[in-house]
Write a protein that holds these residues in place. Structure first.
Motif, short mmCIF file in Angstrom:
data_model
loop_
_atom_site.label_atom_id
_atom_site.label_comp_id
_atom_site.label_asym_id
_atom_site.label_seq_id
_atom_site.Cartn_x
_atom_site.Cartn_y
_atom_site.Cartn_z
N TYR A 105 0.86 -1.18 0.00
CA TYR A 105 0.00 0.00 0.00
C TYR A 105 0.90 1.23 0.00
O TYR A 105 1.94 1.26 0.67
N TYR A 106 0.50 2.26 -0.74
CA TYR A 106 1.37 3.42 -0.87
C TYR A 106 0.59 4.72 -1.01
O TYR A 106 -0.58 4.74 -1.40
N LYS A 107 1.27 5.81 -0.66
CA LYS A 107 0.90 7.17 -1.01
C LYS A 107 2.09 7.79 -1.72
O LYS A 107 3.24 7.41 -1.46
N PHE A 108 1.85 8.75 -2.60
CA PHE A 108 2.95 9.38 -3.34
C PHE A 108 2.63 10.86 -3.54
O PHE A 108 1.58 11.20 -4.07
N ASN A 109 3.54 11.70 -3.07
CA ASN A 109 3.43 13.14 -3.31
C ASN A 109 4.42 13.51 -4.42
O ASN A 109 5.63 13.48 -4.22
N LYS A 110 3.89 13.83 -5.58
CA LYS A 110 4.71 14.11 -6.77
C LYS A 110 4.95 15.61 -6.91
O LYS A 110 4.01 16.41 -6.82
N VAL A 111 6.20 15.98 -7.11
CA VAL A 111 6.58 17.36 -7.38
C VAL A 111 7.25 17.40 -8.74
O VAL A 111 8.20 16.67 -8.99
N THR A 112 6.76 18.23 -9.62
CA THR A 112 7.26 18.40 -10.99
C THR A 112 7.41 17.05 -11.68
O THR A 112 6.43 16.39 -11.95
N THR A 113 8.66 16.59 -11.90
CA THR A 113 8.88 15.39 -12.72
C THR A 113 9.24 14.16 -11.90
O THR A 113 9.86 13.23 -12.41
N SER A 138 1.83 9.61 -10.80
CA SER A 138 0.77 10.51 -10.36
C SER A 138 0.67 10.50 -8.85
O SER A 138 0.88 9.47 -8.20
N SER A 139 0.35 11.66 -8.26
CA SER A 139 0.18 11.75 -6.82
C SER A 139 -0.99 10.88 -6.36
O SER A 139 -2.02 10.79 -7.04
N VAL A 140 -0.81 10.25 -5.21
CA VAL A 140 -1.85 9.43 -4.60
C VAL A 140 -1.95 9.87 -3.14
O VAL A 140 -0.98 9.73 -2.39
N THR A 141 -3.09 10.41 -2.73
CA THR A 141 -3.20 11.01 -1.40
C THR A 141 -3.75 10.07 -0.33
O THR A 141 -3.68 10.38 0.86
N SER A 142 -4.33 8.95 -0.71
CA SER A 142 -4.82 7.98 0.26
C SER A 142 -4.20 6.63 -0.06
O SER A 142 -3.83 6.36 -1.22
N PHE A 143 -4.07 5.77 0.94
CA PHE A 143 -3.42 4.48 0.73
C PHE A 143 -4.11 3.70 -0.38
O PHE A 143 -5.32 3.48 -0.36
N THR A 144 -3.29 3.28 -1.34
CA THR A 144 -3.76 2.52 -2.50
C THR A 144 -2.91 1.27 -2.64
O THR A 144 -1.68 1.33 -2.49
N GLN A 145 -3.53 0.16 -2.94
CA GLN A 145 -2.76 -1.07 -3.08
C GLN A 145 -2.18 -1.19 -4.48
O GLN A 145 -2.86 -0.94 -5.48
N ALA A 175 13.07 16.56 -6.98
CA ALA A 175 12.99 17.81 -6.24
C ALA A 175 12.57 17.58 -4.79
O ALA A 175 11.90 16.60 -4.46
N ILE A 176 12.98 18.52 -3.94
CA ILE A 176 12.50 18.54 -2.56
C ILE A 176 10.97 18.61 -2.58
O ILE A 176 10.39 19.37 -3.36
N GLY A 177 10.34 17.83 -1.73
CA GLY A 177 8.88 17.77 -1.71
C GLY A 177 8.34 16.46 -2.23
O GLY A 177 7.21 16.09 -1.93
N ASN A 178 9.15 15.75 -3.01
CA ASN A 178 8.76 14.41 -3.45
C ASN A 178 8.89 13.44 -2.27
O ASN A 178 9.93 13.41 -1.59
N TYR A 179 7.86 12.65 -2.02
CA TYR A 179 7.97 11.63 -0.99
C TYR A 179 6.97 10.52 -1.26
O TYR A 179 5.98 10.70 -1.98
#
Length: 286
Positions: A105-113, A138-145, A175-179
């Motif tokens: 399960y994951y979340k992803f905060n995408k910044v630029t590329t 693509s950014s994913v804000t809630s846990f997705t399998q 970039a800073i902000g990607n996590y």
């Protein structure tokens, strides 16, 4: 009679559930156990007092903790998170069957590329036996399998390394902000002999000689034309060499790896292309 059978049935269900859970060989799969700021059973590139790209995360998908990997800034430049299920000698955890799926399960905060990538490599007697890989853009804000199929070229894997990374579409430091945040990592299912599939054409078939003292050669293949980058980095995530191949043609190829100026040790060789990425282990001796 029915009252006597009920406790037996409950014990059977509990026993079955424990058996199913025991089938997942991934160490510390829910990141519940941490020691001095690092998740047990996983290598991470945290350097206390300097850079800590890997931390505990709450709320988790399940249990008490998840794991967060983020790009952090230091005086020496930005550092990307590195997490892999291996020890300091690049040895993964044991497996006893050809698992069909890597899931988490994951979340992803995408910044630029930025790109979040997940990869599993299966080995048999030290040689590549199978792989699973997927990139998330693509950014994913809630846990997705995520469920990623594992493809095999050898049917009896004995070791596995799972890796989660942050990369960039322009092959630079994200970039800073990607996590990313991950939880509940699992290997599941069994690939039957009749279902075995060959590894994708994008692969590093071998690095020869390996161990390498001075010069070695990377044998690789890609399914479609495009830019290729090879990056050789150590277990801390420091990159020692990059090789860029613009507009490589589809098919099998060989390229020289000059290791004359690289210190002795264990390294990961990552190949990135328009088709994704794959890795191989390299040892340098002097």
């Amino acid at each position: 009679m029915k009252k006597q059978l009920l406790p037996i049935l409950i014990l059977f269900v509990i026993g079955f559930a424990n058996t199913v859970n025991a089938q997942n060989p991934v160490p510390n799969p829910g990141f519940e156990n941490w020691t001095t700021g690092n998740p047990d059973g996983w290598f991470v590139n945290n350097i206390p007092g300097f850079a800590v790209p890997i931390t505990q995360a709450t709320p988790p998908h399940n249990g008490s903790f998840a794991l967060k990997g983020e790009v952090v800034s230091t005086l020496g430049g930005d550092i990307v998170p590195v997490i892999a299920s291996m020890d300091m000698n690049f040895v993964g955890f044991p497996i006893t069957q050809a698992f069909a799926t890597l899931s988490f399960y994951y979340k992803f905060n995408k910044v630029t590329t930025g790109i979040f990538g997940a990869f599993a490599a299966m080995y048999e007697n030290g040689a590549g036996a199978g792989a699973a890989a997927q990139e998330f853009t693509s950014s994913v804000t809630s846990f997705t399998q995520a469920n990623i199929p594992v493809y095999y070229s050898s049917f009896n894997p004995d070791t596995c390394i799972i890796e989660f990374v942050l990369t960039d579409t322009v092959l630079t430091t994200p970039a800073i902000g990607n996590y990313f945040i991950i939880d509940d990592v699992a290997l599941s299912g069994l690939v039957g002999v009749q279902e075995q599939q060959a590894i994708s054409e994008m692969s590093i078939s071998k690095v020869q000689p390996n161990p390498v003292n001075d010069v070695s050669y990377i044998y690789y293949s890609i399914p479609q034309q495009g830019d290729i980058q090879f990056a050789l980095y150590d277990i801390s995530g420091k990159t020692y060499k990059t090789i860029n191949v613009p507009m490589e043609t589809a098919g099998k190829h060989k390229i020289e790896l000059d290791a004359a100026d690289i210190p002795a040790g264990f390294y990961i060789l990552r190949m990135t292309s328009v088709s994704g990425y794959t890795t191989a282990k390299v040892q340098v001796v002097k």
